[in-house]
Design an enzyme around this catalytic site. Structure first.
Site, short mmCIF file in Angstrom:
data_model
loop_
_atom_site.label_atom_id
_atom_site.label_comp_id
_atom_site.label_asym_id
_atom_site.label_seq_id
_atom_site.Cartn_x
_atom_site.Cartn_y
_atom_site.Cartn_z
N GLY B 47 0.06 -2.46 0.99
CA GLY B 47 0.42 -1.18 0.40
C GLY B 47 1.21 -0.33 1.39
O GLY B 47 1.32 -0.68 2.58
N GLY B 50 -0.10 4.97 4.64
CA GLY B 50 -0.75 6.13 4.04
C GLY B 50 -1.39 5.88 2.70
O GLY B 50 -1.93 6.80 2.07
N SER B 51 -1.36 4.64 2.23
CA SER B 51 -1.93 4.35 0.92
C SER B 51 -3.46 4.28 0.97
O SER B 51 -4.12 4.40 -0.07
CB SER B 51 -1.37 3.04 0.36
N GLY B 52 -4.01 4.04 2.15
CA GLY B 52 -5.47 3.99 2.27
C GLY B 52 -6.01 2.62 2.66
O GLY B 52 -7.23 2.40 2.62
N SER B 54 -6.33 0.96 5.60
CA SER B 54 -7.25 0.88 6.74
C SER B 54 -8.59 1.53 6.41
O SER B 54 -9.65 1.05 6.82
CB SER B 54 -6.62 1.56 7.96
N SER B 121 2.68 -5.26 4.97
CA SER B 121 3.17 -6.55 4.43
C SER B 121 3.99 -6.33 3.17
O SER B 121 3.59 -6.75 2.09
CB SER B 121 2.00 -7.50 4.19
#
Lengths: 223, 223
Positions: B47, B50-52, B54, B121
């Protein structure tokens, strides 16, 4: 597209602003160790081709599993068919092969496993770098010299490579026309020409326990 | 010294005799799975920055550990500080970053763990290659699209990278001047702009169980 996003770049503050930042997560190595009931760490088997590294690695993997200890074997040849399949010729590739294997072992050990790496890794400096990479993060690292005289290793020649090296079909072959630099202070030295595989495995397992990678193991369970 | 020993070379029979041979050892993946009480596999979070990814990865790692499930998180940034520290700029390095992370995840999954990989990725082809590397050896692979609209991810901007990309300080930034190719058939899509982290983690854990990577998990233990 010629650039990767800067957040995927190496953290090199001197050259670029720090954009790759360690994400610690919510869990610690101690959490993983507690779950597995062991500390984990890396056992690094270095030695000539034919010295017995892979055989000993496979034996201690089986013994650890039988004793309920989580472990994983990183055989140099096997990695050459996967993550290191892009590495081929020359000193730089050889060094990179050892570096990557060391980093992967450190990840497995950080996961709480006993990582069992077996690869020739002939140069002292490369192995020292792997040790440093472990010690930097407090991961246990044991260097084990699987030591057989060249004549013995050559007489075994399990893959027929010494014969080919002697015929000049392989250049830069460790022990023939490229050096093996034995560890100066290995954590253990296993003389495979003088002791059986099982005796070597016993000695290595003792060392693994003594260094606290796994708790003491009881006798082998019945088959 | 300009050559590596041939037994450390890639197995390419068309060019050289096969000298790198898989060493099967004495233990199987099934042995490792039995010890850990789970099948293991790779969970791949893809993603935008900043998509979340991690955050979700860290949450499910903690939840799995709390439930007694062995797992390990491979955060793209963290690997960039270790095994992938040699990779920096350009499309080739980006692809190599995804390839290596995929191979490491496959090793961890082969060890019986749940490997939780989180990295942008952005390219479909690279992710497909990782899936193939898993399926080739029968290791479970789940592709999870951590999906937030660009505007939301950019408004979060946890590392200030979108701002720098908008100012032109970073080129080739995913979502700004380099594409993110969303999975066409992800095993799960998590809309982090519409659901809480815990709700996303619940959904992901359900999927992990449904695909058999770990056995069903009971309710969370009391703190």
């Amino acid at each position: 597209m010629t650039m990767v996003p800067e957040d995927e770049r190496r953290d090199e503050p001197a050259r670029t602003p720090p954009t790759v930042v360690w994400h610690a997560g919510e869990s610690s190595r101690a959490d993983r160790q507690r779950l597995l009931g062991q500390r984990g760490g890396t056992v690094w088997l270095t030695g000539l081709s034919g010295s017995g590294k892979s055989t000993i690695a496979a034996r201690i993997e089986a013994r650890l599993l039988a004793a309920g200890r989580a472990c994983y074997r990183l055989d140099g040849d096997n990695l050459r068919l996967g993550i290191n399949a892009d590495l081929a010729f020359g000193a730089a590739d050889r060094r990179e092969n050892v570096r990557r294997t060391g980093e992967i072992a450190a990840l497995l050990a950080d996961a709480g496993l006993v990582a069992i790496a077996c690869l020739i890794s002939p140069y002292r400096e490369d192995r020292a770098r792997v040790r440093t990479a472990h010690e930097r993060t407090g991961v246990a690292f044991l260097e084990v010299h699987v030591d057989a005289p060249l004549a013995v290793a050559e007489s075994r020649d399990p893959k027929g490579l010494y014969a080919r090296a002697r015929r000049g079909e392989i250049r830069g072959f460790t022990g023939i026309d490229d050096p093996f630099e034995p560890p100066e202070r290995p954590d253990l030295r296993l003389e495979t020409a003088r002791r059986s595989i099982d005796a070597c495995a016993d000695a290595l397992l003792d060392t693994i326990v003594q260094h606290g990678l796994v708790p003491p193991m009881g006798p082998l369970p019945p088959e």
